[in-house]
Motif scaffolding. Structure first.
Motif, PDB file in Angstrom:
ATOM      1  N   TYR A  80      26.519  35.292  86.559  1.00 33.74           N
ATOM      2  CA  TYR A  80      26.148  34.426  85.450  1.00 33.74           C
ATOM      3  C   TYR A  80      24.720  34.707  85.016  1.00 33.74           C
ATOM      4  CZ  TYR A  80      24.021  30.981  88.766  1.00 33.74           C
ATOM      5  OH  TYR A  80      23.265  30.347  89.726  1.00 33.74           O
ATOM      6  N   ASP A  81      24.461  34.393  83.727  1.00 33.33           N
ATOM      7  CA  ASP A  81      23.171  34.701  83.122  1.00 33.33           C
ATOM      8  C   ASP A  81      22.845  33.639  82.083  1.00 33.33           C
ATOM      9  OD1 ASP A  81      24.814  35.315  80.929  1.00 33.33           O
ATOM     10  OD2 ASP A  81      24.833  37.455  81.403  1.00 33.33           O
ATOM     11  N   ALA A  82      21.967  33.973  81.126  1.00 27.03           N
ATOM     12  CA  ALA A  82      21.535  32.984  80.139  1.00 27.03           C
ATOM     13  C   ALA A  82      22.636  32.591  79.159  1.00 27.03           C
ATOM     14  CB  ALA A  82      20.331  33.513  79.367  1.00 27.03           C
ATOM     15  N   ASN A  83      23.744  33.319  79.166  1.00 28.77           N
ATOM     16  CA  ASN A  83      24.862  32.980  78.279  1.00 28.77           C
ATOM     17  C   ASN A  83      25.930  32.141  78.973  1.00 28.77           C
ATOM     18  OD1 ASN A  83      23.902  34.494  75.982  1.00 28.77           O
ATOM     19  ND2 ASN A  83      24.427  36.352  77.130  1.00 28.77           N
ATOM     20  N   SER A  84      25.688  31.768  80.232  1.00 31.69           N
ATOM     21  CA  SER A  84      26.693  31.019  80.990  1.00 31.69           C
ATOM     22  C   SER A  84      26.007  30.072  81.971  1.00 31.69           C
ATOM     23  CB  SER A  84      27.612  31.992  81.746  1.00 31.69           C
ATOM     24  OG  SER A  84      26.854  32.873  82.556  1.00 31.69           O
ATOM     25  N   TYR A  85      26.800  29.222  82.605  1.00 33.10           N
ATOM     26  CA  TYR A  85      26.252  28.352  83.639  1.00 33.10           C
ATOM     27  C   TYR A  85      27.265  28.199  84.763  1.00 33.10           C
ATOM     28  CZ  TYR A  85      29.044  24.500  81.587  1.00 33.10           C
ATOM     29  OH  TYR A  85      30.060  23.702  81.120  1.00 33.10           O
ATOM     30  N   VAL A 142      32.164  29.567  86.782  1.00 34.70           N
ATOM     31  CA  VAL A 142      31.148  29.993  85.821  1.00 34.70           C
ATOM     32  C   VAL A 142      31.742  29.854  84.426  1.00 34.70           C
ATOM     33  CG1 VAL A 142      29.816  31.942  84.924  1.00 34.70           C
ATOM     34  CG2 VAL A 142      29.973  31.563  87.397  1.00 34.70           C
ATOM     35  N   THR A 143      31.009  29.200  83.529  1.00 33.20           N
ATOM     36  CA  THR A 143      31.490  28.879  82.192  1.00 33.20           C
ATOM     37  C   THR A 143      30.473  29.304  81.144  1.00 33.20           C
ATOM     38  OG1 THR A 143      32.644  26.945  83.087  1.00 33.20           O
ATOM     39  CG2 THR A 143      32.321  26.989  80.720  1.00 33.20           C
ATOM     40  N   LYS A 144      30.963  29.668  79.981  1.00 34.14           N
ATOM     41  CA  LYS A 144      30.082  30.056  78.878  1.00 34.14           C
ATOM     42  C   LYS A 144      29.229  28.875  78.429  1.00 34.14           C
ATOM     43  CE  LYS A 144      30.177  32.287  74.332  1.00 34.14           C
ATOM     44  NZ  LYS A 144      31.050  32.823  73.248  1.00 34.14           N
ATOM     45  N   GLY A 145      27.941  29.105  78.169  1.00 31.43           N
ATOM     46  CA  GLY A 145      27.046  28.050  77.740  1.00 31.43           C
ATOM     47  C   GLY A 145      27.340  27.575  76.329  1.00 31.43           C
ATOM     48  N   ASN A 146      26.845  26.387  75.991  1.00 35.70           N
ATOM     49  CA  ASN A 146      27.034  25.864  74.636  1.00 35.70           C
ATOM     50  C   ASN A 146      25.816  25.054  74.211  1.00 35.70           C
ATOM     51  OD1 ASN A 146      27.595  22.787  75.087  1.00 35.70           O
ATOM     52  ND2 ASN A 146      28.892  23.834  76.595  1.00 35.70           N
ATOM     53  N   ALA A 147      25.671  24.872  72.903  1.00 31.27           N
ATOM     54  CA  ALA A 147      24.479  24.240  72.343  1.00 31.27           C
ATOM     55  C   ALA A 147      24.335  22.781  72.760  1.00 31.27           C
ATOM     56  CB  ALA A 147      24.510  24.354  70.818  1.00 31.27           C
ATOM     57  N   SER A 148      25.434  22.051  72.847  1.00 30.55           N
ATOM     58  CA  SER A 148      25.366  20.627  73.191  1.00 30.55           C
ATOM     59  C   SER A 148      24.802  20.415  74.591  1.00 30.55           C
ATOM     60  CB  SER A 148      26.754  19.984  73.089  1.00 30.55           C
ATOM     61  OG  SER A 148      27.234  20.030  71.771  1.00 30.55           O
ATOM     62  N   LEU A 149      25.268  21.243  75.527  1.00 27.17           N
ATOM     63  CA  LEU A 149      24.780  21.149  76.905  1.00 27.17           C
ATOM     64  C   LEU A 149      23.303  21.530  76.984  1.00 27.17           C
ATOM     65  CD1 LEU A 149      25.209  20.799  79.965  1.00 27.17           C
ATOM     66  CD2 LEU A 149      25.957  23.182  80.034  1.00 27.17           C
ATOM     67  N   LEU A 150      22.936  22.638  76.346  1.00 25.41           N
ATOM     68  CA  LEU A 150      21.545  23.085  76.397  1.00 25.41           C
ATOM     69  C   LEU A 150      20.606  22.095  75.722  1.00 25.41           C
ATOM     70  CD1 LEU A 150      21.687  26.955  75.805  1.00 25.41           C
ATOM     71  CD2 LEU A 150      21.295  25.726  77.936  1.00 25.41           C
ATOM     72  N   ASP A 151      21.072  21.457  74.664  1.00 22.44           N
ATOM     73  CA  ASP A 151      20.249  20.462  73.977  1.00 22.44           C
ATOM     74  C   ASP A 151      19.933  19.286  74.895  1.00 22.44           C
ATOM     75  OD1 ASP A 151      18.975  19.468  71.543  1.00 22.44           O
ATOM     76  OD2 ASP A 151      20.551  17.958  71.544  1.00 22.44           O
ATOM     77  N   ALA A 152      20.952  18.800  75.620  1.00 18.38           N
ATOM     78  CA  ALA A 152      20.745  17.688  76.552  1.00 18.38           C
ATOM     79  C   ALA A 152      19.845  18.118  77.714  1.00 18.38           C
ATOM     80  CB  ALA A 152      22.087  17.183  77.075  1.00 18.38           C
ATOM     81  N   LEU A 153      20.057  19.330  78.197  1.00 25.55           N
ATOM     82  CA  LEU A 153      19.231  19.840  79.302  1.00 25.55           C
ATOM     83  C   LEU A 153      17.778  20.024  78.864  1.00 25.55           C
ATOM     84  CD1 LEU A 153      19.433  20.808  82.244  1.00 25.55           C
ATOM     85  CD2 LEU A 153      19.770  23.115  81.375  1.00 25.55           C
ATOM     86  N   LEU A 154      17.586  20.468  77.651  1.00 27.70           N
ATOM     87  CA  LEU A 154      16.235  20.653  77.121  1.00 27.70           C
ATOM     88  C   LEU A 154      15.495  19.326  77.052  1.00 27.70           C
ATOM     89  CD1 LEU A 154      14.147  22.568  75.878  1.00 27.70           C
ATOM     90  CD2 LEU A 154      15.272  22.242  73.667  1.00 27.70           C
ATOM     91  N   ARG A 155      16.190  18.282  76.641  1.00 26.27           N
ATOM     92  CA  ARG A 155      15.550  16.959  76.580  1.00 26.27           C
ATOM     93  C   ARG A 155      15.207  16.444  77.977  1.00 26.27           C
ATOM     94  NH1 ARG A 155      19.326  13.744  74.681  1.00 26.27           N
ATOM     95  NH2 ARG A 155      20.817  15.260  73.879  1.00 26.27           N
ATOM     96  N   LEU A 156      16.061  16.762  78.953  1.00 26.42           N
ATOM     97  CA  LEU A 156      15.776  16.329  80.321  1.00 26.42           C
ATOM     98  C   LEU A 156      14.554  17.054  80.882  1.00 26.42           C
ATOM     99  CD1 LEU A 156      16.668  14.703  82.868  1.00 26.42           C
ATOM    100  CD2 LEU A 156      17.971  16.728  83.547  1.00 26.42           C
ATOM    101  N   VAL A 157      14.525  18.371  80.766  1.00 32.70           N
ATOM    102  CA  VAL A 157      13.406  19.145  81.304  1.00 32.70           C
ATOM    103  C   VAL A 157      12.108  18.797  80.566  1.00 32.70           C
ATOM    104  CG1 VAL A 157      12.511  21.466  81.736  1.00 32.70           C
ATOM    105  CG2 VAL A 157      14.948  21.011  82.042  1.00 32.70           C
ATOM    106  N   SER A 158      12.202  18.478  79.277  1.00 33.66           N
ATOM    107  CA  SER A 158      11.020  18.107  78.497  1.00 33.66           C
ATOM    108  C   SER A 158      10.355  16.845  79.016  1.00 33.66           C
ATOM    109  CB  SER A 158      11.397  17.914  77.023  1.00 33.66           C
ATOM    110  OG  SER A 158      11.825  19.123  76.439  1.00 33.66           O
TER     111      SER A 158
END
Length: 311
Positions: A80-85, A142-158
């Motif tokens: 897995y890489d930046a395109n998956s989780y 391992v699953t392909k990443g998506n914008a909705s998940l990354l958006d929520a994760l970005l708000r958490l890490v922020s």
């Protein structure tokens, strides 16, 4: 039109990954595994490709925002890489290797741990029907990443930039992240371990029992009785989830704990083996060498002579 929509989505994903990578770099001051002010959130950084590392994956979501990694469970390999989780639904002994990293572009990963009660609460309160499939699935996917998940994760890490907001907002963002994972293509894999009465839930209990008592002899009939299964069903279902038998699983847990003890305490190899449940020093040394490539003392010396970072 479809190509334009794809390009917009791809641009959004790349932008989110860059912003996440910038935040992770900001809050990782060294290579290795680092905890944060959000108790269930950890950050991982590596400036170089790693050696093969043995570790225990706890129930968690691992999102790489830069670089790549391979993980081996039993005899199965996942990349897995930046395109998956990656999602680990239960405690699993794995072999991992960071395969893309450099000082200029370090490997950066965000890990969010969770428990089955959190998943069950979301399932109960959601008005949507999450997809269910018959039979058991692996506890790792391992699953392909998506914008909705990354958006929520970005708000958490922020939130690490505004720690005073963590107590109020972090639980909300974590809940959204778990919800997004449940909504995703392989969300049913995570759900199966939270549903009371399911075979997956029973295997999760068996895994916890082994982890809490790994130094004791493993009696399959007693373990099966604890989770209300037949011995044959336990063996079959356990292997479906973990890619190994209960005895193989216990052996990996024992040997990883023995290695940790040898690294952190001043112990003779035989004493470490005894502490994790081995009565025979020769058997312990033989099985240790089979797993780690060298006998205990030689292996620990090699690790201490090198720069060893647990990712």
């Amino acid at each position: 039109m479809e190509k334009r929509i794809y390009n917009i989505k791809n641009y959004k994903l790349c932008n989110q990954q860059r912003r996440l990578a910038s935040l992770v770099e900001k809050f990782t001051y060294r290579d290795g595994f680092q905890s944060t002010d959000i108790p269930s959130l950890d950050l991982i950084r590596a400036s170089n490709i790693s050696e093969t590392l043995h570790s225990i994956y706890i129930p968690s979501i691992c999102v790489i925002v830069q670089g790549a990694k391979t993980v081996i469970l039993g005899k199965e390999s996942y990349r897995y890489d930046a395109n998956s989780y990656l999602v680990a639904s239960v405690n699993l002994p794995i072999i991992g290797k960071i395969i893309e990293a450099s000082p200029d572009h370090p490997y950066l990963c965000v890990r969010l741990s969770f428990n089955s009660d959190q998943i069950l609460d979301i399932i109960k309160e959601s008005k949507q029907n999450f997809e269910e499939k018959p039979g058991l699935e692996r506890g790792l996917t391992v699953t392909k990443g998506n914008a909705s998940l990354l958006d929520a994760l970005l708000r958490l890490v922020s939130l690490l930039e505004t720690p005073e907001e963590i107590p109020v907002l972090a639980p909300l963002f974590i809940r959204e992240i778990l919800y997004r994972v449940l909504q995703d293509k392989h969300g049913y894999i995570l759900k199966q371990f939270a549903v009371i009465g399911s075979h997956a839930r029973a295997i999760s209990k068996a895994i916890n029992l082994i982890n809490n008592n790994f130094e004791k002899p493993l009696r399959i009939d007693e373990l099966a009785n604890e989770i209300n299964m037949s011995s044959s069903s336990l063996h079959h279902c356990f292997k479906k989830v973990t890619a190994m038998s209960p005895l193989q699983y216990q052996k990996q847990i024992r040997l990883q704990e023995a290695r940790r003890l040898l690294l952190s305490e001043v112990l003779e190899a035989a004493e470490a083996g005894y502490k994790v449940g081995y009565e025979s020093p020769s058997q312990f040394s033989r099985e240790y060498a089979r797993m780690f490539g060298l006998p205990p003392i030689s292996d620990i010396k090699r690790i201490k002579d090198s720069i060893y970072i647990n990712f």
